[in-house]
Design a protein around this motif. Structure first.
Motif: not given
Length: 691
Positions: A530-538, A635-638, A642-646, A666-669
């Motif tokens: 969720a953290a990485h997804e939000r940062l990429i989205f921003n 969707t692109a950010a997701c 990185v995924k859970g389990g990586d 922060l919250r994910c998109p």
């Protein structure tokens, strides 16, 4: 001297023109309707500069005699009605006698006309001032030629508010297409700046439909023809998978006149309700014929809306026909225009419906005799007085009770039975997101941006210990000050969510998904995905905002085919679409080619993206591209995160924590929290160390 003035003709005609003639398409509409009412079988329309310079309509109708030419320019002069009683059963498209006088008052207009076997005469009018009747040197066999030039030359304010030539042409083209569909027995030829745009041949419904929408649309539609309770319905409705992103593909004609009516549109929208996704709309071209005495077309000067004597009957008839065709019920066989014997649909002595997209019918179908309109209306009225169960045993209702529960216009609530059914249904709580949640997706506090005046005043009164019923001082209330105060509070809240990240110490991870950090009496649990997804989205959103997105060329360009209204909408927004990374050009009339997409969105669904854009057609605003792209960016950010389990290395974990930069709110998109907090007290309560 008295203060009440009797306005001269040139003034009240200019006022009437504001109601009847607001744009060039209004002129075309009125003149073509006059040609149809005159019995024309061939009509030609010529437009130049979006109708601002020239509009010309030529027909082979009955023509106008020399004696009637001056009367044609007079207000409230018409050949279509002669007494008040005629208003109760209007069968012509025009009847007010306002159009020609209104058009002539704001343009330079010439009518050239000839009755069969007589001489041809012409009469001009400039700004409402009549000229002399002249014998025309060039004659027809019979018919009328109306030429309108320099529209609004004497109304500069109205002229300044006209749209671009292309936009005005698009509106005119839309109306010509409607005329072709409404009168498939008439041949239309339509030219824009000397170029042929539309042509029909007067060869029937199917030919007219293909002329406007093409053969592909015809293959995706059901042809319906039905009669219920005196209401006749024919035309084409899109199949269950054929929808459009806006309502510009919806066409309904009532007794040959194009209408935009709430009862009709609600019936069709509810019939399609189970088949359409969000922001998708039905496609249909329907002709509805009702007895003229049950409909009032004298509602508005432009005659675009009508009023029915009983909305429930009209709603029920349309809903039943279309819903049965879409649902594939046995009753659909009564409503499909295609006969069974044309599809060879008889197998083993029973009808086979698969060729026309229907499910098999019940083996025992009981068909009640059809009711007339008056009988159906009496049946509806009887619903208010007769127990529902007894009524169902004796009558075929215009629509089943379950249909009445669907959303319908407010007029339907007048029926006590319908009201009773609606009142019995449980009321579902409605979620409503404020605009602020879109503006500040990172923050979890939800509150409306605009505080209601009464609520703000009540809060101030309570703070002073006053009664809530005290009068509100509306002059003292400043909505902008309230909003500013609220936004400052939100900013302070955001600052409180941001802490000094350097004070936190990495303590490990759980399940290769959750990162643990501790500080004094608190533990942070961070969802790495969720953290990485939000940062990429921003990052993607900022690149879009700054127009710094790289482009990825496409091997095969994607084509977007649209109608005239949608094409004009896209032209107005082409630069906005290009600025966020798309390469798009209009390669043919109403065909746009996409040759490159933003590099960060190479897997974007272009069909869905342009459907979202075109859903804004007809709005008074431009396309908010960042809003349209938000889901795509998420969707692109997701996918990129990185995924859970990586299993992240310590260096990767440190970099991720550094990028979060202490913004633990922060919250994910998609709305999930990035960080969860657990205090030492909460942990010790879990283990029973403290109570």
């Amino acid at each position: 001297m008295g203060k009440i003035n009797l306005l001269p003709a040139n003034v009240y005609n200019r006022i009437a023109a504001g109601e009847v003639v607001d744009r060039p398409y209004s002129v075309v509409k009125e003149l073509v309707e006059n040609s149809i009412d005159a019995g024309a079988k061939e009509i030609e329309i010529y437009v130049e500069s979006g109708g601002k310079e020239t509009i010309r309509v030529v027909d082979d109708g009955a023509g106008i005699s020399r004696e009637d030419l001056p009367s044609a320019f007079l207000p409230h002069a018409t050949s279509k009605i002669s007494r008040a009683e005629d208003l109760e059963s209007i069968i012509t498209l025009g009847f007010r006698g306002e159009a020609v006088a209104s058009i002539a008052s704001v343009s330079k207009m010439t009518i050239t006309s000839e009755e069969e076997g007589k001489k041809c005469y012409s009469l001009s009018c400039e700004g409402g001032v009549l000229g002399e009747i002249k014998e025309a040197g060039e004659s027809f066999s019979h018919g009328t030629d109306v030429c309108v030039s320099t529209l609004f030359y004497n109304a500069p304010v109205r002229l300044r508010f006209l749209k671009s030539d292309r936009a005005e042409e698009a509106e005119i083209t839309t109306f010509i297409a409607r005329f072709i569909l409404s009168r498939p027995d008439i041949s239309f030829r339509y030219y824009v700046n000397g170029k042929s745009v539309l042509q029909s041949f007067g060869e029937g419904d199917e030919s007219a439909f293909v002329c406007v929408y093409g053969a592909e649309a015809l293959r995706n539609c059901y042809a319906v023809q039905a009669e219920r309770h005196g209401v006749k319905i024919r035309g084409y409705v899109g199949n269950q998978n054929y929808s459009k992103p806006n309502k510009s593909y919806q066409t309904a004609f009532l007794n040959g006149r194009y209408v935009s009516n709430q009862t009709i549109s609600a019936a069709l929208a509810n019939a399609y309700a189970n088949y359409l996704m969000k922001r998708q709309y039905p496609f249909y071209v329907l002709h509805i014929d009702v007895p003229p005495e049950i409909v009032d077309v004298n509602v508005h000067p432009n005659k675009a809306d009508v009023r029915f004597s009983d909305n429930k009957i009209i709603y029920g008839c349309i809903y039943r026909v279309v819903s049965e065709v879409l649902d594939g019920n046995a009753g659909a066989l009564d409503y499909l225009a295609k006969p069974l014997n044309q599809s060879g649909a008889i197998k083993n002595g029973q009808a086979d419906f698969t060729d026309i997209g229907l499910s098999a019918p019940d083996s025992a179908r009981i068909s009640a005799p059809a009711l007339s309109y008056e009988e159906a209306r009496k049946a509806m009225n009887a619903m208010s007085e007769t127990p529902k169960k007894a009524l169902l045993n004796d009558l075929e209702l215009p629509f089943a009770p379950v249909e009445a529960e669907r959303e319908a216009p407010a007029e339907f609530n007048e029926s006590p039975v319908l009201k009773k059914q609606i009142d019995k249904s449980p009321e579902k709580p409605r979620e409503k997101r404020g605009a602020l949640s879109e503006m500040f997706p990172d923050l979890s506090v939800a509150a409306p941006v605009v505080t209601l005046k009464a609520s703000a005043a009540a809060s101030r009164q309570n703070a002073r210990g006053e009664s809530a019923s005290a009068p509100i001082d509306s002059q003292a209330y400043d909505a902008f000050a309230e909003n500013k105060k609220y936004l400052l509070q939100r900013e302070e809240e955001a600052k409180r969510q941001r802490v000094d990240a350097a004070a936190y110490v990495y303590a490990g991870k759980l399940f290769n998904t959750y990162l643990l950090y501790e500080h004094e009496n608190e533990v942070l649990i961070i969802d790495q995905h969720a953290a990485h997804e939000r940062l990429i989205f921003n990052r993607l959103k900022e690149k879009m905002r700054l127009r710094q997105t790289a482009r990825q060329p496409m091997l095969i360009p994607y084509e977007v085919r649209v109608n005239d209204v949608e094409a004009d909408f896209l032209r107005d927004n082409l630069e906005n679409i290009r600025s966020i990374g798309f390469e798009i050009d209009e390669t043919q009339a109403n065909v746009f080619s996409v040759s490159a997409v933003p590099a960060d969105l190479v897997n974007i669904d272009l069909f869905a993206f342009f459907a979202d854009i075109l859903s804004g057609t007809g709005d008074f605003r431009g396309v908010k591209l960042e809003d349209l792209l938000r889901d795509k960016l998420a969707t692109a950010a997701c996918k990129a995160a990185v995924k859970g389990g990586d299993d992240l290395s310590k260096a990767e974990i440190d970099e991720l924590f550094r990028l979060i930069d202490g913004n633990f709110g922060l919250r994910c998109p998609h709305g999930r929290p990035v960080v969860a907090r657990i205090t030492r007290n909460e942990l010790e309560k879990m283990f029973g160390r403290i109570v």
